[in-house]
Motif scaffolding. Sequence first.
Motif, PDB file in Angstrom:
ATOM      1  N   ALA A   8       0.829  -1.203   0.000  1.00  0.00           N
ATOM      2  CA  ALA A   8       0.000   0.000   0.000  1.00  0.00           C
ATOM      3  C   ALA A   8       0.867   1.258   0.000  1.00  0.00           C
ATOM      4  O   ALA A   8       0.600   2.204  -0.743  1.00  0.00           O
ATOM      5  N   TRP A   9       1.910   1.300   0.833  1.00  0.00           N
ATOM      6  CA  TRP A   9       2.784   2.471   0.860  1.00  0.00           C
ATOM      7  C   TRP A   9       3.512   2.650  -0.461  1.00  0.00           C
ATOM      8  O   TRP A   9       3.672   3.775  -0.951  1.00  0.00           O
ATOM      9  N   TRP A  10       3.985   1.551  -1.042  1.00  0.00           N
ATOM     10  CA  TRP A  10       4.692   1.600  -2.330  1.00  0.00           C
ATOM     11  C   TRP A  10       3.772   2.160  -3.413  1.00  0.00           C
ATOM     12  O   TRP A  10       4.152   3.070  -4.159  1.00  0.00           O
ATOM     13  N   ASN A  11       2.572   1.625  -3.513  1.00  0.00           N
ATOM     14  CA  ASN A  11       1.629   2.083  -4.539  1.00  0.00           C
ATOM     15  C   ASN A  11       1.228   3.535  -4.316  1.00  0.00           C
ATOM     16  O   ASN A  11       1.135   4.317  -5.269  1.00  0.00           O
ATOM     17  N   LEU A  12       0.989   3.908  -3.075  1.00  0.00           N
ATOM     18  CA  LEU A  12       0.600   5.283  -2.765  1.00  0.00           C
ATOM     19  C   LEU A  12       1.715   6.260  -3.132  1.00  0.00           C
ATOM     20  O   LEU A  12       1.451   7.343  -3.664  1.00  0.00           O
ATOM     21  N   PHE A  13       2.957   5.875  -2.883  1.00  0.00           N
ATOM     22  CA  PHE A  13       4.090   6.732  -3.245  1.00  0.00           C
ATOM     23  C   PHE A  13       4.102   7.023  -4.737  1.00  0.00           C
ATOM     24  O   PHE A  13       4.233   8.175  -5.152  1.00  0.00           O
ATOM     25  N   TRP A  14       3.944   5.991  -5.562  1.00  0.00           N
ATOM     26  CA  TRP A  14       4.025   6.187  -7.012  1.00  0.00           C
ATOM     27  C   TRP A  14       2.821   6.944  -7.552  1.00  0.00           C
ATOM     28  O   TRP A  14       2.950   7.741  -8.489  1.00  0.00           O
ATOM     29  N   VAL A  15       1.649   6.742  -6.977  1.00  0.00           N
ATOM     30  CA  VAL A  15       0.460   7.477  -7.422  1.00  0.00           C
ATOM     31  C   VAL A  15       0.596   8.955  -7.081  1.00  0.00           C
ATOM     32  O   VAL A  15       0.310   9.822  -7.912  1.00  0.00           O
ATOM     33  N   VAL A  16       1.045   9.249  -5.874  1.00  0.00           N
ATOM     34  CA  VAL A  16       1.210  10.647  -5.477  1.00  0.00           C
ATOM     35  C   VAL A  16       2.292  11.309  -6.311  1.00  0.00           C
ATOM     36  O   VAL A  16       2.123  12.443  -6.785  1.00  0.00           O
ATOM     37  N   LEU A  17       3.400  10.626  -6.533  1.00  0.00           N
ATOM     38  CA  LEU A  17       4.479  11.181  -7.348  1.00  0.00           C
ATOM     39  C   LEU A  17       4.002  11.471  -8.769  1.00  0.00           C
ATOM     40  O   LEU A  17       4.264  12.553  -9.316  1.00  0.00           O
ATOM     41  N   ALA A  18       3.291  10.527  -9.369  1.00  0.00           N
ATOM     42  CA  ALA A  18       2.792  10.728 -10.732  1.00  0.00           C
ATOM     43  C   ALA A  18       1.772  11.857 -10.784  1.00  0.00           C
ATOM     44  O   ALA A  18       1.804  12.698 -11.696  1.00  0.00           O
ATOM     45  N   SER A  19       0.890  11.917  -9.814  1.00  0.00           N
ATOM     46  CA  SER A  19      -0.143  12.964  -9.800  1.00  0.00           C
ATOM     47  C   SER A  19       0.472  14.354  -9.617  1.00  0.00           C
ATOM     48  O   SER A  19       0.062  15.309 -10.277  1.00  0.00           O
ATOM     49  N   VAL A  20       1.457  14.459  -8.732  1.00  0.00           N
ATOM     50  CA  VAL A  20       2.128  15.741  -8.531  1.00  0.00           C
ATOM     51  C   VAL A  20       2.897  16.130  -9.790  1.00  0.00           C
ATOM     52  O   VAL A  20       2.889  17.308 -10.196  1.00  0.00           O
ATOM     53  N   ALA A  21       3.541  15.173 -10.437  1.00  0.00           N
ATOM     54  CA  ALA A  21       4.278  15.473 -11.663  1.00  0.00           C
ATOM     55  C   ALA A  21       3.338  15.952 -12.769  1.00  0.00           C
ATOM     56  O   ALA A  21       3.659  16.900 -13.505  1.00  0.00           O
ATOM     57  N   VAL A  22       2.181  15.324 -12.903  1.00  0.00           N
ATOM     58  CA  VAL A  22       1.207  15.751 -13.912  1.00  0.00           C
ATOM     59  C   VAL A  22       0.694  17.148 -13.591  1.00  0.00           C
ATOM     60  O   VAL A  22       0.636  18.024 -14.463  1.00  0.00           O
ATOM     61  N   ALA A  23       0.319  17.373 -12.332  1.00  0.00           N
ATOM     62  CA  ALA A  23      -0.229  18.682 -11.949  1.00  0.00           C
ATOM     63  C   ALA A  23       0.808  19.789 -12.106  1.00  0.00           C
ATOM     64  O   ALA A  23       0.477  20.893 -12.537  1.00  0.00           O
ATOM     65  N   ALA A  24       2.065  19.496 -11.772  1.00  0.00           N
ATOM     66  CA  ALA A  24       3.107  20.519 -11.855  1.00  0.00           C
ATOM     67  C   ALA A  24       3.489  20.839 -13.305  1.00  0.00           C
ATOM     68  O   ALA A  24       3.824  21.982 -13.613  1.00  0.00           O
ATOM     69  N   SER A  25       3.427  19.858 -14.173  1.00  0.00           N
ATOM     70  CA  SER A  25       3.869  20.083 -15.557  1.00  0.00           C
ATOM     71  C   SER A  25       2.722  20.413 -16.507  1.00  0.00           C
ATOM     72  O   SER A  25       2.973  20.760 -17.664  1.00  0.00           O
ATOM     73  N   TRP A  26       1.476  20.331 -16.053  1.00  0.00           N
ATOM     74  CA  TRP A  26       0.331  20.587 -16.937  1.00  0.00           C
ATOM     75  C   TRP A  26       0.365  21.993 -17.558  1.00  0.00           C
ATOM     76  O   TRP A  26       0.092  22.129 -18.749  1.00  0.00           O
ATOM     77  N   PRO A  27       0.693  23.059 -16.800  1.00  0.00           N
ATOM     78  CA  PRO A  27       0.675  24.395 -17.421  1.00  0.00           C
ATOM     79  C   PRO A  27       1.658  24.552 -18.577  1.00  0.00           C
ATOM     80  O   PRO A  27       1.412  25.326 -19.503  1.00  0.00           O
ATOM     81  N   TRP A  28       2.758  23.826 -18.558  1.00  0.00           N
ATOM     82  CA  TRP A  28       3.767  23.961 -19.611  1.00  0.00           C
ATOM     83  C   TRP A  28       3.607  22.924 -20.708  1.00  0.00           C
ATOM     84  O   TRP A  28       3.842  23.227 -21.867  1.00  0.00           O
ATOM     85  N   LEU A  29       3.236  21.718 -20.345  1.00  0.00           N
ATOM     86  CA  LEU A  29       3.194  20.634 -21.323  1.00  0.00           C
ATOM     87  C   LEU A  29       1.808  20.346 -21.865  1.00  0.00           C
ATOM     88  O   LEU A  29       1.669  19.703 -22.891  1.00  0.00           O
ATOM     89  N   GLY A  30       0.785  20.745 -21.152  1.00  0.00           N
ATOM     90  CA  GLY A  30      -0.578  20.475 -21.598  1.00  0.00           C
ATOM     91  C   GLY A  30      -0.872  18.986 -21.558  1.00  0.00           C
ATOM     92  O   GLY A  30      -0.597  18.307 -20.570  1.00  0.00           O
ATOM     93  N   LEU A  31      -1.419  18.484 -22.641  1.00  0.00           N
ATOM     94  CA  LEU A  31      -1.828  17.083 -22.711  1.00  0.00           C
ATOM     95  C   LEU A  31      -0.653  16.113 -22.576  1.00  0.00           C
ATOM     96  O   LEU A  31      -0.815  14.998 -22.086  1.00  0.00           O
ATOM     97  N   VAL A  32       0.530  16.546 -22.967  1.00  0.00           N
ATOM     98  CA  VAL A  32       1.715  15.684 -22.874  1.00  0.00           C
ATOM     99  C   VAL A  32       2.049  15.376 -21.413  1.00  0.00           C
ATOM    100  O   VAL A  32       2.691  14.359 -21.117  1.00  0.00           O
ATOM    101  N   ALA A  33       1.591  16.212 -20.504  1.00  0.00           N
ATOM    102  CA  ALA A  33       1.859  15.985 -19.079  1.00  0.00           C
ATOM    103  C   ALA A  33       1.257  14.676 -18.590  1.00  0.00           C
ATOM    104  O   ALA A  33       1.725  14.108 -17.599  1.00  0.00           O
ATOM    105  N   LEU A  34       0.239  14.177 -19.279  1.00  0.00           N
ATOM    106  CA  LEU A  34      -0.360  12.899 -18.875  1.00  0.00           C
ATOM    107  C   LEU A  34       0.641  11.750 -18.969  1.00  0.00           C
ATOM    108  O   LEU A  34       0.428  10.694 -18.383  1.00  0.00           O
TER     109      LEU A  34
END
Length: 137
Positions: A8-34
Amino acid sequence: MNALERVAWWNLFWVVLASVAVAASWPWLGLVALSFFGLMGFAGFSALFLRRPGFRAPLDERDHAIGRAALNASMRVVYVFFVFGFVWVMLTFGGGPTVPGKWINLMAWSGFALVIAVQSLVTLWHYRQDHRHAASS
């Protein structure tokens, strides 16, 4: 720490990391941030926490019950997420036959992340409750 807790901790770490990376890069990358949602692929390595040298999973009946309850809760939350999400998309775009693909793509990836996150959080919550009850008895 139990094997299912480590998963659970391992999966939660990767989900949070991916979600933060998408949210942080969305303004610059747009759809590619996905593309950063691909980091959730590392959650697949969580199966290594369930293996022992004798190829037996170190889980008992309580762990299986917690896993089923967590999966059940995550599916219920994601079902509600998709219902409200599609209603929102219909209201936003007038219910016409053309909905931008990026919104459908974003909902699909967000739903996948939500399944893993809710399942991990419910698993950790159940174990936290078990530890509290054991400490108070």
